[in-house]
Design an enzyme around this catalytic site. Structure first.
Site, PDB file in Angstrom:
ATOM      1  N   HIS A 182       0.835  -1.193   0.000  1.00 17.64           N
ATOM      2  CA  HIS A 182       0.000   0.000   0.000  1.00 17.64           C
ATOM      3  C   HIS A 182       0.878   1.254   0.000  1.00 17.64           C
ATOM      4  O   HIS A 182       1.658   1.449   0.936  1.00 17.64           O
ATOM      5  CB  HIS A 182      -0.906  -0.018   1.235  1.00 17.64           C
ATOM      6  CG  HIS A 182      -1.855   1.125   1.297  1.00 17.64           C
ATOM      7  ND1 HIS A 182      -1.873   2.034   2.331  1.00 17.64           N
ATOM      8  CD2 HIS A 182      -2.830   1.517   0.431  1.00 17.64           C
ATOM      9  CE1 HIS A 182      -2.825   2.920   2.113  1.00 17.64           C
ATOM     10  NE2 HIS A 182      -3.424   2.643   0.974  1.00 17.64           N
TER      11      HIS A 182
ATOM     12  N   GLU B 255       0.361  -0.677  -4.832  1.00 22.66           N
ATOM     13  CA  GLU B 255      -0.629   0.375  -5.073  1.00 22.66           C
ATOM     14  C   GLU B 255       0.031   1.706  -4.787  1.00 22.66           C
ATOM     15  O   GLU B 255       0.880   1.807  -3.884  1.00 22.66           O
ATOM     16  CB  GLU B 255      -1.822   0.176  -4.121  1.00 22.66           C
ATOM     17  CG  GLU B 255      -2.941   1.202  -4.284  1.00 22.66           C
ATOM     18  CD  GLU B 255      -2.905   2.366  -3.306  1.00 22.66           C
ATOM     19  OE1 GLU B 255      -3.841   3.154  -3.317  1.00 22.66           O
ATOM     20  OE2 GLU B 255      -1.904   2.512  -2.537  1.00 22.66           O
TER      21      GLU B 255
ATOM     22  N   ASP C 139      -0.837   6.295  -5.243  1.00 19.17           N
ATOM     23  CA  ASP C 139      -1.821   7.337  -5.550  1.00 19.17           C
ATOM     24  C   ASP C 139      -1.206   8.346  -6.512  1.00 19.17           C
ATOM     25  O   ASP C 139      -0.062   8.771  -6.314  1.00 19.17           O
ATOM     26  CB  ASP C 139      -2.219   8.068  -4.266  1.00 19.17           C
ATOM     27  CG  ASP C 139      -2.654   7.112  -3.182  1.00 19.17           C
ATOM     28  OD1 ASP C 139      -3.692   6.458  -3.352  1.00 19.17           O
ATOM     29  OD2 ASP C 139      -1.940   7.006  -2.160  1.00 19.17           O
TER      30      ASP C 139
ATOM     31  N   HIS D 148      -0.581  11.263  -1.992  1.00 15.59           N
ATOM     32  CA  HIS D 148      -1.907  10.909  -1.485  1.00 15.59           C
ATOM     33  C   HIS D 148      -2.766  12.139  -1.184  1.00 15.59           C
ATOM     34  O   HIS D 148      -3.899  12.249  -1.643  1.00 15.59           O
ATOM     35  CB  HIS D 148      -1.766  10.063  -0.216  1.00 15.59           C
ATOM     36  CG  HIS D 148      -3.079   9.660   0.378  1.00 15.59           C
ATOM     37  ND1 HIS D 148      -3.794  10.472   1.235  1.00 15.59           N
ATOM     38  CD2 HIS D 148      -3.827   8.550   0.206  1.00 15.59           C
ATOM     39  CE1 HIS D 148      -4.917   9.865   1.577  1.00 15.59           C
ATOM     40  NE2 HIS D 148      -4.968   8.693   0.967  1.00 15.59           N
TER      41      HIS D 148
HETATM   42  O1  G3P Z   1      -6.440   2.026  -3.151  1.00 13.82           O
HETATM   43  C1  G3P Z   1      -6.680   1.555  -1.859  1.00 13.82           C
HETATM   44  C2  G3P Z   1      -6.468   2.614  -0.813  1.00 13.82           C
HETATM   45  O2  G3P Z   1      -5.228   3.209  -1.029  1.00 13.82           O
HETATM   46  C3  G3P Z   1      -7.541   3.648  -0.822  1.00 13.82           C
HETATM   47  O3  G3P Z   1      -7.421   4.586   0.194  1.00 13.82           O
HETATM   48  O4  G3P Z   1      -6.822   6.786   1.069  1.00 13.82           O
HETATM   49  O5  G3P Z   1      -5.175   4.938   1.184  1.00 13.82           O
HETATM   50  O6  G3P Z   1      -5.707   6.009  -0.994  1.00 13.82           O
HETATM   51  P1  G3P Z   1      -6.222   5.637   0.364  1.00 13.82           P
HETATM   52 MG    MG Z   2      -4.522   4.762  -2.314  1.00 10.79          MG
END
Ligand code: G3P
Ligand code: MG
Length: 245
Positions: free
Chosen positions: A9, A36, A38, A51
């Site tokens: 993450h 993953e 952002d 993020h």
């Molecule tokens: O994509 C999964 C997760 O990352 C979504 O929430 O706020 O961590 O981007 P966030």
């Molecule tokens: Mg995310």
């Protein structure tokens, strides 16, 4: 073969500053198959990994990310806030990140995270860059977003790139039916807290994979996988890999 049930993450963001090249490298070092991260736009429209709408939490700068051009954003220190060992780490562009993903043979979930008012523009820039730079012989990136408009833009521009719906809680059955028909997603990425057997059945019953974010407790990860969750996003993917082994 690394375990596809564990996704780093924001990279391995428990061990290195989130959404940076060191965080992605750390995930690769841990044996993770997919990360993953952002993506949003600088003022000039370059896709970068970040993020928050503001740069304040994850850098030594202040103000909206959308107010920085690329040079100014990359002049910020995006590592020292996490640990002095990462001082000098820069906010990576999506293009720089693709190079690293190729070099480390990592799959990617690109979460389109637009700043306010820039949803379609962000999706368009991200998708166009992926279509230009992503190697044809590499597994295509999985696109996700909380913004339905971003997924619809991605569908229109690059229908062959897989898409995932992203929610905190699962919408009603009628809304799920509508979104599934409209956006043709391959998966739902859901906050881990509300997931139970009914949620797993509702997602799998529509032919979609279910992935849970963000799971840092190994016991919870094992429980979710036993329920049928296909993968979990974790800031500490090494701990989850150990627990599932
Ligand atoms: O994509 C999964 C997760 O990352 C979504 O929430 O706020 O961590 O981007 P966030
Ligand atoms: Mg995310």
């Amino acid at each position: 073969m690394s375990d596809p049930r564990v996704i780093g993450h924001r990279g391995a963001s428990g061990s290195a500053p989130e959404n940076t090249l060191p965080a992605i490298s750390r995930a690769a070092d841990m044996g993770v198959a997919m990360v993953e991260f952002d993506v949003k736009l600088t003022r000039c429209g370059t896709p970068v990994l970040m993020h928050d709408d503001l740069v304040d939490r994850t850098s030594d700068g202040h103000g909206p990310a959308a107010g920085f051009d690329l040079a100014a954003l990359q002049a910020l220190d995006a590592g020292r806030w996490f640990d002095d060992r990462f001082a000098g780490t820069r906010v990576p562009t999506l293009a720089q990140t693709i190079d690293l993903l190729v070099a480390r043979d990592l799959d990617a979930n690109v979460e389109i995270k637009p700043c306010p008012g820039r949803t379609a523009e962000t999706a368009r820039q991200v998708v166009e860059m992926l279509m230009r730079l992503w190697p044809a012989d590499k597994r295509p990136p999985l696109l996700s977003s909380f913004e339905i408009e971003a997924l619809a833009t991605a569908r229109d521009l690059a229908p062959d790139l897989p898409r995932a719906l992203l929610f905190e809680t699962l919408p009603s059955a009628a809304e799920m039916d509508r979104l599934t028909a409209d956006l043709a997603p391959v998966a739902v990425h859901l906050w881990e807290r509300p997931i139970d057997a009914d949620v797993v059945a509702a997602v799998h019953g529509r032919g979609l994979a279910l992935r849970a974010w963000t799971v840092n407790d190994p016991t919870r990860a094992v429980h979710l996988v036993r329920l049928g969750v296909d993968a979990v996003f974790s800031d500490f993917p090494d701990r989850i890999l150990d627990a599932l082994a």
